[in-house]
Each structure stands twice: as C-alpha cells, then as structure tokens.
Design a protein around this motif. Sequence first.
Motif, PDB file in Angstrom:
ATOM      1  N   LEU A   3       0.824  -1.204   0.000  1.00 45.75           N
ATOM      2  CA  LEU A   3       0.000   0.000   0.000  1.00 45.75           C
ATOM      3  C   LEU A   3       0.863   1.260   0.000  1.00 45.75           C
ATOM      4  CD1 LEU A   3      -2.869  -1.007   2.455  1.00 45.75           C
ATOM      5  CD2 LEU A   3      -2.837  -1.137  -0.043  1.00 45.75           C
TER       6      LEU A   3
ATOM      7  N   ILE B  21      -0.871   4.123  -2.308  1.00 41.92           N
ATOM      8  CA  ILE B  21      -2.252   4.100  -1.826  1.00 41.92           C
ATOM      9  C   ILE B  21      -2.293   4.766  -0.454  1.00 41.92           C
ATOM     10  CG2 ILE B  21      -4.144   2.616  -1.050  1.00 41.92           C
ATOM     11  CD1 ILE B  21      -3.232   0.604  -3.217  1.00 41.92           C
TER      12      ILE B  21
ATOM     13  N   LEU C 169      -6.418   1.631   6.857  1.00 42.76           N
ATOM     14  CA  LEU C 169      -7.182   1.226   5.672  1.00 42.76           C
ATOM     15  C   LEU C 169      -7.546  -0.251   5.729  1.00 42.76           C
ATOM     16  CD1 LEU C 169      -5.253   3.093   2.820  1.00 42.76           C
ATOM     17  CD2 LEU C 169      -7.464   3.710   3.820  1.00 42.76           C
TER      18      LEU C 169
ATOM     19  N   GLU D  52     -11.223  -1.465   4.007  1.00 39.43           N
ATOM     20  CA  GLU D  52     -11.256  -0.696   2.768  1.00 39.43           C
ATOM     21  C   GLU D  52     -10.434  -1.322   1.641  1.00 39.43           C
ATOM     22  OE1 GLU D  52     -11.054   3.652   3.205  1.00 39.43           O
ATOM     23  OE2 GLU D  52     -10.875   3.262   5.356  1.00 39.43           O
ATOM     24  N   ILE D  53      -9.697  -2.382   1.940  1.00 33.45           N
ATOM     25  CA  ILE D  53      -8.818  -3.002   0.964  1.00 33.45           C
ATOM     26  C   ILE D  53      -9.319  -4.409   0.644  1.00 33.45           C
ATOM     27  CG2 ILE D  53      -6.452  -3.783   0.491  1.00 33.45           C
ATOM     28  CD1 ILE D  53      -6.695  -0.728   0.805  1.00 33.45           C
TER      29      ILE D  53
ATOM     30  N   PHE E 292      -8.869  -0.735  -4.107  1.00 34.96           N
ATOM     31  CA  PHE E 292      -9.087   0.354  -3.161  1.00 34.96           C
ATOM     32  C   PHE E 292      -9.922   1.400  -3.877  1.00 34.96           C
ATOM     33  CE2 PHE E 292      -7.671   4.497  -1.351  1.00 34.96           C
ATOM     34  CZ  PHE E 292      -8.266   4.350  -0.118  1.00 34.96           C
ATOM     35  N   LYS E 293     -11.069   1.676  -3.304  1.00 35.69           N
ATOM     36  CA  LYS E 293     -12.051   2.580  -3.917  1.00 35.69           C
ATOM     37  C   LYS E 293     -12.397   2.051  -5.304  1.00 35.69           C
ATOM     38  CE  LYS E 293     -10.972   6.450  -1.007  1.00 35.69           C
ATOM     39  NZ  LYS E 293     -10.756   7.859  -0.883  1.00 35.69           N
TER      40      LYS E 293
END
Length: 87
Positions: A30, A35, A45, A50-51, A73-74
């Motif tokens: 990350l 990220i 995160l 979120e991952i 991610f997102k």
Amino acid sequence: MQRQDMIDMNAPDRLVKVPVQGEIRLDRFLKWSNISATGGHSKILIMNGEIKVNGEVETRRGRMLRQGDIIEFKETEYFVFYSGGEC
C-alpha cells in the motif's frame, strides 16, 4: 480462469500495474503503490475493511502478495507483477 486473466490490462482509469521485486506484505504494498502515505495509514485502511485482495476484503496487514494478485481500493485495481529480484 484466474481473476487476472479476466482484467482488461488496457483500462488505465481502472487498473494500475505495480511492479514489485518479489513477494511483498500488503501493508508495505500500500505504501509502495502510493495508496497510503505511511505504515500507520496502511494499517487503518486494512483494519477498516477498505482493501480487497482478489475480490475479498482483507484484514491482515501481513498478508503476502504474489504476482497476479489484484488489490482493490475505492474504484481502482492494482495488479501485482514481479519485476525481478527480492523486496
């Protein structure tokens, strides 16, 4: 068929190819891929769910990533591939 075989490698807005030099821990990846800015941010995160790794939420920051893994991610996916050597 593996997940990475189904990804459009020419979709620059959705897929980021990230070269690594061998297996790498998720939290370190990350930071390496920008990220997160710090190890602490990576931890947050991951702990917040979120991952995703290969389509599943990953809560272990020590998870070892290998060539072909897909980190989400997102709205972006990060494709892990080996560039040679060791991390």
